[in-house]
Structure formats: C-alpha cells, structure tokens
Design a protein around this motif. Structure first.
Motif, short mmCIF file in Angstrom:
data_model
loop_
_atom_site.label_atom_id
_atom_site.label_comp_id
_atom_site.label_asym_id
_atom_site.label_seq_id
_atom_site.Cartn_x
_atom_site.Cartn_y
_atom_site.Cartn_z
N LEU A 61 0.83 -1.21 0.00
CA LEU A 61 0.00 0.00 0.00
C LEU A 61 0.86 1.26 0.00
CD1 LEU A 61 -2.88 -0.84 2.52
CD2 LEU A 61 -3.07 -0.50 0.06
N LYS B 164 2.15 2.33 -3.39
CA LYS B 164 1.16 2.80 -4.37
C LYS B 164 0.92 4.31 -4.29
CE LYS B 164 -1.07 -1.59 -4.94
NZ LYS B 164 -2.26 -2.41 -4.82
N ASP B 165 1.22 4.94 -3.18
CA ASP B 165 1.07 6.40 -3.03
C ASP B 165 -0.29 6.90 -3.50
OD1 ASP B 165 3.52 6.91 -1.86
OD2 ASP B 165 4.56 7.18 -3.78
N TYR B 166 -1.33 6.32 -2.98
CA TYR B 166 -2.68 6.73 -3.37
C TYR B 166 -2.93 8.22 -3.11
CZ TYR B 166 -4.16 1.85 -3.85
OH TYR B 166 -4.29 0.56 -4.26
N HIS B 167 -2.36 8.73 -2.04
CA HIS B 167 -2.61 10.12 -1.68
C HIS B 167 -1.93 11.11 -2.62
CE1 HIS B 167 1.12 9.06 0.41
NE2 HIS B 167 1.43 10.34 0.33
N GLN B 168 -1.07 10.62 -3.52
CA GLN B 168 -0.39 11.52 -4.45
C GLN B 168 -0.87 11.35 -5.89
OE1 GLN B 168 3.84 11.19 -3.97
NE2 GLN B 168 3.80 11.98 -1.88
N LEU B 169 -1.98 10.66 -6.10
CA LEU B 169 -2.51 10.50 -7.45
C LEU B 169 -2.90 11.86 -8.02
CD1 LEU B 169 -4.75 7.31 -7.10
CD2 LEU B 169 -2.57 7.50 -8.29
N ILE C 127 -6.65 13.83 -7.79
CA ILE C 127 -7.47 13.33 -6.68
C ILE C 127 -7.02 14.04 -5.41
CG2 ILE C 127 -8.02 11.34 -5.24
CD1 ILE C 127 -7.73 9.60 -7.68
N SER D 198 -6.96 13.94 -1.65
CA SER D 198 -7.19 13.00 -0.54
C SER D 198 -6.28 13.36 0.62
CB SER D 198 -6.93 11.56 -1.00
OG SER D 198 -5.55 11.38 -1.23
N VAL E 188 -3.66 6.29 4.06
CA VAL E 188 -4.48 5.25 3.45
C VAL E 188 -4.97 4.36 4.58
CG1 VAL E 188 -4.44 3.23 1.91
CG2 VAL E 188 -3.18 5.30 1.29
#
Length: 193
Positions: free
Chosen positions: A18, A21-26, A29, A31, A35
């Motif tokens: 997780l 993947k760096d979801y918060h830097q997409l 988006i 966010s 995560v």
C-alpha cells in the motif's frame, strides 16, 4: 506461533504494498495523506497488534492507518470532520477574498459619489450665478427685457410671470438697500431700465 508470525509478516507485506502505491499523491485526486488498511476480522487485527505492537507505528510512518471493524467508523468520522474543516477553511478564504473585493468596490463607489456631489455643487453654483444674472441680481436680464414692453415693443408671449415678478422684486430690494443721500438725478437714473 508460526501461523502468527506468518500473519504478522503478511500484514507488514500488505502495508509495504500500500505504501508503494502512493494513493494520496494521485494526480487530480484530493485526498488525505493516509491510506486506511482495513483488517475485517477483529481477532486477526488484535492478534497481529499483540504479537508485534510496532505494527501501528510502522504503518503510521508509511502513511497507513490500520483499522478494524471497531475502529473503522471512528476513523471515517474523523476523516469526515477533517474534510468538513477543509471545506470551511476554503469557504473562509473565498469569503475573505470577496469581502476584500467588495470593500474595494465600495471605496471606489464612495469616491465616485463624492465626485458626483462635488460636480452637483459646482453645477448648483453655476446655476445660481446664471439665475442671478437672469432674474435675481442687480440689472438682471429679465427686468431689462420686461422694460422693453414698457417702451412699446410687441411680444408674442410674456416671460413666466413668476420669474418676471422675482426679477422685479430683486431689483426693488437692491434699490432699497442703496444710500438715500443720492441726488434726484441719480435716483431717477437708477429707476431707468
């Protein structure tokens, strides 16, 4: 013990996955920086944390928050409050910007109104000066024009009677305020139109 250590290793492996993947830097988006990693079986969550208490700190270091069925709602409510505060802060910024723009417009409007007032005062002074020459001052034009009628000049229509009376009254007041020691010839000359 072997199963428990494999369970902890699996949780750590999932945390690393997780984190990469760096979801918060997409891009595109908005966010939070964290995560949520949901472990749906509460006893499995508790067993992993009891076996390795550093899991929670390590997860936080990787911007991951471990949540279980009992902590998920609390985490979601906290996130909702953070988003609400963010929206309120954005609204406060917009209100401050609009208030600044409104104040500037009001300042410009007040400046324009003061200029209009000054122009109206100037126009009023010009009007008073013109009316003085026309009807209220000494030797005003209306009185002189009315005297032509006394000399026999024919006119198609009379000047406004109210204005003509005002012109005659202004001349009479002006003549009453003159010194009375004038010779009869000077007094007679003043009576001439």
């Amino acid at each position: 013990e072997l199963a428990l250590s494999e369970h902890v290793a699996s949780v750590r492996s999932h945390m690393r996955g997780l984190s990469r993947k760096d979801y918060h830097q997409l891009h595109g988006i908005r966010s939070l920086d964290y995560v949520l990693m949901f472990i749906p079986v509460e006893p499995a969550f508790q067993a992993a944390v009891e076996a390795d208490p550093s899991l929670i700190r390590d997860a936080m270091d990787q911007n991951i928050m471990l949540v279980s069925p009992t902590t998920l709602l609390v985490a979601l409510r906290t996130i909702n409050n953070l988003w609400r505060n963010e929206r309120q802060n954005q609204n406060a910024k917009q209100i401050a910007e609009r208030a600044g723009k409104l104040y500037d417009k009001l300042r410009l409007f007040v400046t324009d109104m003061e200029a209009v007032g000054a122009s109206l005062d100037k126009a009023n002074l010009s009007y008073q000066g013109a009316m003085n020459k026309l009807a209220t001052g000494r030797g005003n034009v209306i009185r002189q024009a009315e005297s032509f009628k006394l000399l026999g000049v024919e006119v198609k229509r009379d000047i406004s009677p109210a204005l003509a009376e005002q012109a005659q009254a202004a001349t009479a007041i002006t003549e009453e305020s003159k010194p009375s020691a004038l010779s009869p010839a000077v007094s007679a000359a003043n009576d001439l139109p």
